[in-house]
Motif scaffolding. Structure first.
Motif, PDB file in Angstrom:
ATOM      1  N   ALA A  69      -0.894 111.219  28.592  1.00  0.00           N
ATOM      2  CA  ALA A  69      -1.532 109.939  28.270  1.00  0.00           C
ATOM      3  C   ALA A  69      -2.600 110.132  27.194  1.00  0.00           C
ATOM      4  N   TYR A  70      -3.370 111.206  27.290  1.00  0.00           N
ATOM      5  CA  TYR A  70      -4.391 111.492  26.282  1.00  0.00           C
ATOM      6  C   TYR A  70      -3.746 111.766  24.918  1.00  0.00           C
ATOM      7  N   ILE A  71      -2.652 112.516  24.925  1.00  0.00           N
ATOM      8  CA  ILE A  71      -1.946 112.803  23.667  1.00  0.00           C
ATOM      9  C   ILE A  71      -1.396 111.516  23.062  1.00  0.00           C
ATOM     10  N   VAL A  72      -0.812 110.652  23.886  1.00  0.00           N
ATOM     11  CA  VAL A  72      -0.277 109.379  23.390  1.00  0.00           C
ATOM     12  C   VAL A  72      -1.400 108.515  22.825  1.00  0.00           C
ATOM     13  N   ALA A  73      -2.544 108.467  23.516  1.00  0.00           N
ATOM     14  CA  ALA A  73      -3.682 107.675  23.035  1.00  0.00           C
ATOM     15  C   ALA A  73      -4.190 108.212  21.699  1.00  0.00           C
ATOM     16  N   THR A  74      -4.258 109.520  21.577  1.00  0.00           N
ATOM     17  CA  THR A  74      -4.709 110.125  20.323  1.00  0.00           C
ATOM     18  C   THR A  74      -3.701 109.870  19.206  1.00  0.00           C
ATOM     19  N   LEU A  75      -2.414 110.042  19.518  1.00  0.00           N
ATOM     20  CA  LEU A  75      -1.373 109.785  18.517  1.00  0.00           C
ATOM     21  C   LEU A  75      -1.364 108.332  18.069  1.00  0.00           C
TER      22      LEU A  75
END
Length: 181
Positions: A69-75
């Motif tokens: 979820a953090y990676i998706v938010a950053t992306l």
């Protein structure tokens, strides 16, 4: 270009909400066999299962899903900034965390609105309403302990909406980029 940005924002937000819901459902120990829970798990499994082999959970919290979820938010923010011609550098990691937190708060807000509307319309038992109740109870129960039920009128949700808006205003004034997300 605006249509592409809109579609990307929608896709990132939908995936992010599904991932947040998965963690949230596990955290509150919601009914796993509920159709809503099954949908969330089946949609997110292709992303979560491979990483879960590497990153185990910790105390009932699914760290693999939180990381995704953090990676998706950053992306999301990096992609949208790149389409606008901006470069963020290491600031993207900070903004990704803010996007994740704000999206979780927005999801809580939406779930409470859906739950309120369904409570007016749905009569009797409803599986979706039960899961929404399980998801919102950790946030509404402390308020219900302070403000008692007034003749069948539950004011806890109104107070939760008020508190969430006050928190959002305070964070907009104190955290850089919070208001822009």
């Amino acid at each position: 270009m605006e249509a592409l940005i809109y579609l990307l924002r929608f896709a990132f937000d939908a995936l992010l909400m599904i991932l947040i819901m998965r963690v949230w459902l596990q955290w509150v120990k919601a009914d796993f066999y509920n159709p809503l829970s099954q949908f969330i798990v089946k949609v997110s499994n292709p992303l979560v299962i491979p990483l879960r082999r590497i990153i185990p959970g910790l105390g009932g919290i699914d760290l693999a899903t939180i990381l995704i979820a953090y990676i998706v938010a950053t992306l999301k923010f990096v992609t949208l900034a790149a389409l606008s011609g901006e470069s963020l550098g290491f600031l993207a990691f900070y903004i990704g965390l803010l996007v994740l937190l704000k999206q979780a708060g927005f999801l809580l807000f939406v779930l409470m609105i859906i739950m309120a509307i369904m409570s007016w319309v749905v009569q009797g038992y409803n599986a979706t309403l039960m899961v929404l109740s399980q998801l919102t109870e950790p946030f509404l129960n402390p308020i219900r302990k302070i403000i008692p039920n007034m003749g069948g009128l539950d004011l806890s949700m109104l107070l939760a909406f008020l508190a969430m808006n006050v928190i959002n205003i305070l964070l907009s004034n104190s955290l850089p980029y919070w208001g822009a997300l």
